[in-house]
Write a protein that holds these residues in place. Structure first.
Motif, PDB file in Angstrom:
ATOM      1  N   MET A 158      -4.850  -0.080 -21.312  1.00 27.22           N
ATOM      2  CA  MET A 158      -4.458   0.462 -20.027  1.00 27.22           C
ATOM      3  C   MET A 158      -3.507  -0.506 -19.346  1.00 27.22           C
ATOM      4  O   MET A 158      -3.834  -1.646 -19.108  1.00 27.22           O
ATOM      5  N   ASN A 159      -2.304  -0.046 -19.024  1.00 29.04           N
ATOM      6  CA  ASN A 159      -1.313  -0.872 -18.358  1.00 29.04           C
ATOM      7  C   ASN A 159      -1.439  -0.666 -16.851  1.00 29.04           C
ATOM      8  O   ASN A 159      -1.248   0.419 -16.350  1.00 29.04           O
ATOM      9  N   THR A 160      -1.770  -1.740 -16.140  1.00 25.79           N
ATOM     10  CA  THR A 160      -1.938  -1.655 -14.689  1.00 25.79           C
ATOM     11  C   THR A 160      -0.885  -2.510 -14.006  1.00 25.79           C
ATOM     12  O   THR A 160      -1.191  -3.413 -13.251  1.00 25.79           O
ATOM     13  N   GLU A 161       0.359  -2.213 -14.296  1.00 27.29           N
ATOM     14  CA  GLU A 161       1.464  -2.964 -13.702  1.00 27.29           C
ATOM     15  C   GLU A 161       1.497  -2.753 -12.199  1.00 27.29           C
ATOM     16  O   GLU A 161       1.396  -1.643 -11.703  1.00 27.29           O
ATOM     17  N   ILE A 162       1.641  -3.839 -11.473  1.00 25.25           N
ATOM     18  CA  ILE A 162       1.737  -3.808 -10.022  1.00 25.25           C
ATOM     19  C   ILE A 162       3.210  -3.845  -9.640  1.00 25.25           C
ATOM     20  O   ILE A 162       3.966  -4.672 -10.128  1.00 25.25           O
ATOM     21  N   THR A 163       3.627  -2.954  -8.764  1.00 25.13           N
ATOM     22  CA  THR A 163       4.982  -2.980  -8.244  1.00 25.13           C
ATOM     23  C   THR A 163       4.963  -3.699  -6.905  1.00 25.13           C
ATOM     24  O   THR A 163       4.167  -3.362  -6.024  1.00 25.13           O
ATOM     25  N   HIS A 164       5.815  -4.701  -6.772  1.00 23.86           N
ATOM     26  CA  HIS A 164       5.911  -5.470  -5.536  1.00 23.86           C
ATOM     27  C   HIS A 164       6.899  -4.773  -4.605  1.00 23.86           C
ATOM     28  O   HIS A 164       8.075  -4.659  -4.911  1.00 23.86           O
ATOM     29  N   ASN A 165       6.396  -4.274  -3.485  1.00 23.82           N
ATOM     30  CA  ASN A 165       7.230  -3.611  -2.486  1.00 23.82           C
ATOM     31  C   ASN A 165       7.808  -4.670  -1.560  1.00 23.82           C
ATOM     32  O   ASN A 165       7.071  -5.359  -0.860  1.00 23.82           O
ATOM     33  N   LEU A 166       9.124  -4.813  -1.582  1.00 23.31           N
ATOM     34  CA  LEU A 166       9.813  -5.840  -0.816  1.00 23.31           C
ATOM     35  C   LEU A 166      10.691  -5.170   0.237  1.00 23.31           C
ATOM     36  O   LEU A 166      11.207  -4.078   0.023  1.00 23.31           O
ATOM     37  N   ASN A 167      10.870  -5.859   1.360  1.00 19.66           N
ATOM     38  CA  ASN A 167      11.682  -5.312   2.437  1.00 19.66           C
ATOM     39  C   ASN A 167      12.187  -6.464   3.278  1.00 19.66           C
ATOM     40  O   ASN A 167      11.439  -7.402   3.551  1.00 19.66           O
ATOM     41  N   GLU A 168      13.426  -6.409   3.717  1.00 15.41           N
ATOM     42  CA  GLU A 168      13.974  -7.521   4.488  1.00 15.41           C
ATOM     43  C   GLU A 168      13.395  -7.607   5.892  1.00 15.41           C
ATOM     44  O   GLU A 168      13.588  -8.599   6.579  1.00 15.41           O
ATOM     45  N   ASN A 169      12.649  -6.598   6.319  1.00 14.77           N
ATOM     46  CA  ASN A 169      12.050  -6.611   7.652  1.00 14.77           C
ATOM     47  C   ASN A 169      10.528  -6.685   7.614  1.00 14.77           C
ATOM     48  O   ASN A 169       9.865  -6.217   8.526  1.00 14.77           O
ATOM     49  N   SER A 170       9.963  -7.264   6.550  1.00  9.57           N
ATOM     50  CA  SER A 170       8.510  -7.375   6.461  1.00  9.57           C
ATOM     51  C   SER A 170       8.132  -8.757   5.937  1.00  9.57           C
ATOM     52  O   SER A 170       8.983  -9.566   5.608  1.00  9.57           O
ATOM     53  N   THR A 171       6.839  -8.997   5.851  1.00  8.75           N
ATOM     54  CA  THR A 171       6.378 -10.297   5.366  1.00  8.75           C
ATOM     55  C   THR A 171       6.652 -10.482   3.883  1.00  8.75           C
ATOM     56  O   THR A 171       6.722 -11.607   3.416  1.00  8.75           O
ATOM     57  N   LYS A 172       6.809  -9.414   3.137  1.00  5.39           N
ATOM     58  CA  LYS A 172       7.121  -9.512   1.710  1.00  5.39           C
ATOM     59  C   LYS A 172       8.593  -9.214   1.494  1.00  5.39           C
ATOM     60  O   LYS A 172       8.994  -8.068   1.370  1.00  5.39           O
ATOM     61  N   GLY A 173       9.408 -10.252   1.509  1.00  6.04           N
ATOM     62  CA  GLY A 173      10.818 -10.082   1.229  1.00  6.04           C
ATOM     63  C   GLY A 173      11.763 -10.685   2.244  1.00  6.04           C
ATOM     64  O   GLY A 173      12.907 -10.955   1.935  1.00  6.04           O
ATOM     65  N   SER A 174      11.302 -10.907   3.465  1.00  7.79           N
ATOM     66  CA  SER A 174      12.214 -11.408   4.490  1.00  7.79           C
ATOM     67  C   SER A 174      12.468 -12.908   4.385  1.00  7.79           C
ATOM     68  O   SER A 174      13.469 -13.399   4.899  1.00  7.79           O
ATOM     69  N   THR A 175      11.572 -13.633   3.725  1.00  6.47           N
ATOM     70  CA  THR A 175      11.749 -15.081   3.550  1.00  6.47           C
ATOM     71  C   THR A 175      11.442 -15.462   2.107  1.00  6.47           C
ATOM     72  O   THR A 175      10.754 -14.726   1.389  1.00  6.47           O
TER      73      THR A 175
END
Length: 135
Positions: free
Chosen positions: A1-18
């Motif tokens: 079973m492949n449980t690949e996680i996709t990282h949701n990034l955004n320049e206006n959020s904590t994940k991706g702005s820095t």
């Protein structure tokens, strides 16, 4: 079973702005790809993880689209920057996307060192969506 996680990034959020901090997760690319999805980018977005485990890192774009186009803006380019743990640029490459797809590879890396990726797009008023993986 492949449980690949996709990282949701955004320049206006904590994940991706820095860039990733010293306590950010480390993704060992020798054990699998890092999947990412950037819903909205108008300037720059960072990965939320460090990468290690390989002497070359390939950034592949599987879906690239302009979601808010401007008539005179570039519609098919993104520049990928690779940085090491000291925030020193290792290199950068511009991808001209064709059919929503493109890729680039950085060679000559240390498999034991930590790296992160910065995605940039032309700041011309366009807003883009990018999906792909790093391996």
């Amino acid at each position: 079973m492949n449980t690949e996680i996709t990282h949701n990034l955004n320049e206006n959020s904590t994940k991706g702005s820095t860039r990733p901090g010293t306590n950010a997760p480390v993704h060992n690319l020798s054990k699998g790809a890092y999947a990412f999805k950037i819903d909205r980018i108008g300037a720059k977005v960072y990965t939320d993880s460090w990468f290690t485990g390989k002497s070359s890192i390939t950034v592949s774009i599987t879906s690239f689209s302009v979601i808010s186009p401007q008539p005179s803006g570039t519609q098919n380019q993104t520049t990928i920057y690779l940085y090491n743990k000291n925030n020193k640029s290792v290199g950068n490459k511009t991808i001209t996307v064709s059919g929503g797809k493109g890729s680039t590879t950085f060679y000559g890396l240390s498999a034991n060192e930590k790296y992160y990726v910065l995605f940039t797009v032309p700041t011309n008023g366009n807003v883009y969506s990018i999906k792909g993986d790093i391996k």
